[in-house]
Scaffold this active site. Structure first.
Site, PDB file in Angstrom:
ATOM      1  N   GLY A  55       0.837  -1.200   0.000  1.00 16.54           N
ATOM      2  CA  GLY A  55       0.000   0.000   0.000  1.00 16.54           C
ATOM      3  C   GLY A  55       0.868   1.245   0.000  1.00 16.54           C
ATOM      4  O   GLY A  55       2.037   1.179   0.395  1.00 16.54           O
ATOM      5  N   CYS A  81       5.208  -6.257   1.715  1.00 16.69           N
ATOM      6  CA  CYS A  81       5.530  -4.826   1.711  1.00 16.69           C
ATOM      7  C   CYS A  81       4.831  -4.105   2.877  1.00 16.69           C
ATOM      8  O   CYS A  81       5.185  -4.328   4.030  1.00 16.69           O
ATOM      9  CB  CYS A  81       5.160  -4.244   0.344  1.00 16.69           C
ATOM     10  SG  CYS A  81       5.842  -2.610   0.078  1.00 16.69           S
ATOM     11  N   TYR A  82       3.821  -3.289   2.633  1.00 15.19           N
ATOM     12  CA  TYR A  82       3.100  -2.620   3.718  1.00 15.19           C
ATOM     13  C   TYR A  82       2.597  -3.650   4.731  1.00 15.19           C
ATOM     14  O   TYR A  82       2.623  -3.413   5.941  1.00 15.19           O
ATOM     15  CB  TYR A  82       1.923  -1.824   3.133  1.00 15.19           C
ATOM     16  CG  TYR A  82       1.164  -0.997   4.156  1.00 15.19           C
ATOM     17  CD1 TYR A  82       1.516   0.331   4.396  1.00 15.19           C
ATOM     18  CD2 TYR A  82       0.093  -1.536   4.863  1.00 15.19           C
ATOM     19  CE1 TYR A  82       0.812   1.089   5.334  1.00 15.19           C
ATOM     20  CE2 TYR A  82      -0.607  -0.784   5.794  1.00 15.19           C
ATOM     21  CZ  TYR A  82      -0.245   0.526   6.020  1.00 15.19           C
ATOM     22  OH  TYR A  82      -0.928   1.284   6.940  1.00 15.19           O
ATOM     23  N   HIS A 174       7.903  -7.825  -3.682  1.00 17.17           N
ATOM     24  CA  HIS A 174       6.588  -8.248  -4.206  1.00 17.17           C
ATOM     25  C   HIS A 174       6.683  -9.593  -4.942  1.00 17.17           C
ATOM     26  O   HIS A 174       7.082  -9.622  -6.107  1.00 17.17           O
ATOM     27  CB  HIS A 174       6.041  -7.185  -5.174  1.00 17.17           C
ATOM     28  CG  HIS A 174       5.589  -5.962  -4.449  1.00 17.17           C
ATOM     29  ND1 HIS A 174       4.315  -5.812  -3.957  1.00 17.17           N
ATOM     30  CD2 HIS A 174       6.259  -4.840  -4.093  1.00 17.17           C
ATOM     31  CE1 HIS A 174       4.215  -4.647  -3.345  1.00 17.17           C
ATOM     32  NE2 HIS A 174       5.380  -4.035  -3.404  1.00 17.17           N
ATOM     33  N   GLU A 176       4.328 -11.292  -6.092  1.00 20.03           N
ATOM     34  CA  GLU A 176       3.236 -11.452  -7.068  1.00 20.03           C
ATOM     35  C   GLU A 176       3.582 -10.907  -8.447  1.00 20.03           C
ATOM     36  O   GLU A 176       2.911 -11.239  -9.420  1.00 20.03           O
ATOM     37  CB  GLU A 176       1.951 -10.795  -6.542  1.00 20.03           C
ATOM     38  CG  GLU A 176       1.944  -9.274  -6.462  1.00 20.03           C
ATOM     39  CD  GLU A 176       2.605  -8.693  -5.217  1.00 20.03           C
ATOM     40  OE1 GLU A 176       3.463  -9.376  -4.622  1.00 20.03           O
ATOM     41  OE2 GLU A 176       2.318  -7.539  -4.870  1.00 20.03           O
ATOM     42  N   GLY A 230     -23.440 -10.436 -27.705  1.00 15.26           N
ATOM     43  CA  GLY A 230     -22.393 -11.002 -28.549  1.00 15.26           C
ATOM     44  C   GLY A 230     -21.039 -10.909 -27.850  1.00 15.26           C
ATOM     45  O   GLY A 230     -20.088 -11.554 -28.243  1.00 15.26           O
ATOM     46  N   GLY A 231     -20.952 -10.090 -26.796  1.00 17.93           N
ATOM     47  CA  GLY A 231     -19.704  -9.944 -26.036  1.00 17.93           C
ATOM     48  C   GLY A 231     -19.442 -11.166 -25.165  1.00 17.93           C
ATOM     49  O   GLY A 231     -20.332 -11.988 -24.942  1.00 17.93           O
ATOM     50  N   VAL A 232     -18.192 -11.253 -24.674  1.00 16.94           N
ATOM     51  CA  VAL A 232     -17.789 -12.442 -23.919  1.00 16.94           C
ATOM     52  C   VAL A 232     -18.632 -12.606 -22.654  1.00 16.94           C
ATOM     53  O   VAL A 232     -19.188 -13.678 -22.395  1.00 16.94           O
ATOM     54  CB  VAL A 232     -16.300 -12.328 -23.487  1.00 16.94           C
ATOM     55  CG1 VAL A 232     -15.857 -13.579 -22.758  1.00 16.94           C
ATOM     56  CG2 VAL A 232     -15.413 -12.056 -24.679  1.00 16.94           C
ATOM     57  N   ASP A 233     -18.738 -11.532 -21.865  1.00 19.23           N
ATOM     58  CA  ASP A 233     -19.379 -11.681 -20.560  1.00 19.23           C
ATOM     59  C   ASP A 233     -20.842 -12.095 -20.699  1.00 19.23           C
ATOM     60  O   ASP A 233     -21.299 -13.028 -20.033  1.00 19.23           O
ATOM     61  CB  ASP A 233     -19.282 -10.378 -19.750  1.00 19.23           C
ATOM     62  CG  ASP A 233     -17.832  -9.998 -19.495  1.00 19.23           C
ATOM     63  OD1 ASP A 233     -16.953 -10.866 -19.641  1.00 19.23           O
ATOM     64  OD2 ASP A 233     -17.572  -8.826 -19.162  1.00 19.23           O
ATOM     65  N   SER A 235     -22.311 -13.515 -23.171  1.00 21.32           N
ATOM     66  CA  SER A 235     -22.450 -14.848 -23.779  1.00 21.32           C
ATOM     67  C   SER A 235     -22.195 -15.944 -22.755  1.00 21.32           C
ATOM     68  O   SER A 235     -22.931 -16.938 -22.688  1.00 21.32           O
ATOM     69  CB  SER A 235     -21.467 -15.025 -24.938  1.00 21.32           C
ATOM     70  OG  SER A 235     -21.682 -14.032 -25.898  1.00 21.32           O
ATOM     71  N   LYS A 374     -11.648 -11.843 -15.959  1.00 19.18           N
ATOM     72  CA  LYS A 374     -11.983 -12.008 -17.384  1.00 19.18           C
ATOM     73  C   LYS A 374     -11.466 -13.334 -17.961  1.00 19.18           C
ATOM     74  O   LYS A 374     -12.180 -14.021 -18.687  1.00 19.18           O
ATOM     75  CB  LYS A 374     -11.365 -10.833 -18.168  1.00 19.18           C
ATOM     76  CG  LYS A 374     -11.877 -10.702 -19.562  1.00 19.18           C
ATOM     77  CD  LYS A 374     -13.208 -10.027 -19.559  1.00 19.18           C
ATOM     78  CE  LYS A 374     -13.747  -9.792 -20.934  1.00 19.18           C
ATOM     79  NZ  LYS A 374     -14.953  -8.944 -20.891  1.00 19.18           N
TER      80      LYS A 374
END
Ligand code: XMP
Length: 518
Positions: A55, A81-82, A174, A176, A230-233, A235, A374
């Site tokens: 942070g 870290c923080y 970090h 990650e 028609g979009g991914v989400d 559909s 996503k």
């Protein structure tokens, strides 16, 4: 199936969401909450392990972000870290305030263990490669009594500390981010060896869990309205709902005539043909083209399209009346961004309309994708049998091709864009140049220029090709498409698309340009 949960407590670090993703990559379920909500969440959800994020603040400030670490007793906890500084500060060590930030790559040295022979594998013993990523201001000056000092760098003496008896582990770097080359191993060591978690959260399990959850929420007779674009989400959401409740998933597709070539037919084919869904197609091209007639201002176009969506639902209200639920394609980044006090706000200016307010007000909203990132949505889509072109579809603006046509939007001009765009995509795919592209499209400009075709003078419109690389659409750079591919696309477009006599390639990055033309 109940999965073990790794809770990431967000102290406002820019990599907090990335930590969640990294944990999930091990097949372990993870969620993130802002530090302000962490205590309550922990007592309600009993996570199997906790990660305290980085942070930008200082633990020494008054009103510094904090949680009472005593509530984590018995829960293996990693402070990054923080998060490590908070451990040191609260448990009897010291943190030194700093006015400069240390930022960048460092070489970490693992300390010789103080306990001989080494009884326990320490997190830092997984650092096969010493390169780590640092980004901090304050640093730990002394560690709490019952912690072992595990790592240092030239500029940061306390780069790692841990206490096996407390099950608390801290790293100043970090793990990650990919710049920390052995970061994944450090996380693995924490998750698998220290917290002893099992990796049972898979694509199959989250599809199965989502289906059960939808069935429980909707009950044996409930009907859900699910608008597909028609979009991914949308559909994937529709495919999940169909699998969960069959015909009671009422799928609605508004064909406004502003999709790419063959996309509207693809939506119908997938949902009607393949899934045998209860699909209602509202063919509303005339309505949209009628309202867009003579309109050239980009904002005006967006507004009209938004309003017309609402009008379409109003016009078909009686057909949809008996739906008790309304499905929304909210995904995990939207959930954490809107719930966070610290992360940047998501942009709102792009969203066009949707359902009328009166319609929403009477229905319970369900969000079957709200826990997924996503790429996990895409994975679910594949497992549910959606075709690749749907699952891998690029982001596409709500107002569709209307914002890829400068000047008036007419059926003839939409057709030109669709044809040119199909050629561009075809050639990108065939040449393999489509790899790594975030978005690519053809657009039509509202100017004319002179050309010659055969022996005839032409006076026609130009197509602009745009292809960008991006991480999140906030910034973007033009893709260096091989010249021969551009040449082939240009030649095919002027030869095959009636009404076009010139092709440009857009080299501008965002900023200063935007991804879409309007
Ligand atoms: P710009 O053009 O602002 O676009 O660089 C950033 C990203 O947003 C998409 N976009 C939209 N998405 N409704 C949407 O749902 C819209 O009105 C809209 N306009 C742009 C764009 O495709 C890019 O991914």
């Amino acid at each position: 199936m109940q999965h073990q949960l790794v809770l990431v407590v967000d102290f406002g670090g820019q990599y907090s969401q990335l930590i969640v993703r990294r944990v999930r990559e091990f097949g372990i379920y993870s969620e993130m909450v802002p530090w302000t909500k962490a205590s309550q969440f922990i007592s309600q959800n009993q996570p199997s392990a906790v990660i305290l994020s980085g942070g930008p603040r200082s633990v020494l400030e008054s009103n510094a972000p904090t949680i009472d670490l005593s509530i984590l007793e018995g829960i293996p906890t990693l402070g990054i870290c923080y998060g490590m500084q908070l451990m040191a500060h609260q448990l009897g060590g010291e943190v030194e305030k700093s006015s400069d930030r240390e930022y960048g790559l460092r070489q970490v040295k693992v300390k010789v263990p103080t306990v001989h022979p080494l009884k326990e594998w320490r997190l830092v013993d997984s650092l096969d490669n010493p390169q780590v990523w640092m980004s901090h201001g304050d640093q730990v000056l002394s560690i709490p009594n019952d912690f072992e000092w595990t790592a240092e760098t030239d500029s940061c003496p306390y780069a790692g500390m841990e206490s096996e008896s407390r099950q608390m582990y801290g790293v100043q770097f970090h793990p990650e981010v990919t710049h920390t080359i052995s970061g994944r191993e450090v996380l693995r060591s924490f998750l698998l060896e220290k917290a002893k978690l099992s990796c049972d959260w898979t694509g199959e399990s989250f599809v199965e869990d989502s289906i059960k959850q939808i069935q429980a929420q909707v009950g044996p007779t409930g009907k859900v309205l699910c608008a597909v674009s028609g979009g991914v989400d949308s559909s994937v959401m529709a495919a999940l709902l169909i699998r969960a409740i069959g015909e009671r998933a009422v799928c609605v597709f508004v064909d406004h005539g502003l999709l790419r070539k063959d996309e509207a037919a693809g939506v119908e084919e997938t949902f009607s043909g393949h899934f045998h869904a209860n699909l209602k197609v509202f063919r509303e091209q005339e309505r949209f083209f009628g309202s867009l007639k003579g309109v050239t201002d980009p904002e005006q176009k967006r507004k009209i399209i938004g309003e017309e969506f609402v009008n379409v639902f109003d016009a078909h209200a009686t057909e949809l009346e008996d739906c008790d639920f309304l499905a929304q394609g909210t995904i995990y980044p939207d959930v954490v961004e809107s719930g966070s006090d610290t992360a940047a706000k998501i942009k709102s200016h792009h969203n066009v309309g949707g359902m009328p307010d009166w319609f929403k007000a009477k229905r319970t909203i369900i969000e079957p994708l709200r826990l997924l990132f996503k790429d996990e949505v895409r994975q679910a889509g594949r497992l549910l049998g959606l075709p690749d072109e749907m699952v891998d579809r690029e982001p596409f603006p709500g107002p569709g091709l209307a914002v890829r046509i400068t000047g008036e939007v007419t059926p003839e001009r939409v057709k030109i864009v669709q044809e040119a765009d199909a050629i561009f995509r075809d050639e990108l795919r065939a040449s393999g140049a489509n790899k790594g592209i975030w978005q690519s499209y053809a657009a039509l400009l509202d100017v004319r220029s002179v050309g010659v075709m055969g022996d005839e003078r032409t006076y026609q419109q130009p197509i602009v090709l745009r292809a960008v690389e991006s991480e999140d659409a906030m910034t973007a750079t033009a893709v260096r498409i091989p010249y021969e591919v551009l040449e082939r696309v240009s030649s095919r477009i002027v030869n095959e698309v009636h009404g076009v006599n010139r092709v440009f390639y857009d080299l501008t990055s965002k900023p200063p340009a935007t991804i879409e033309l309007e």
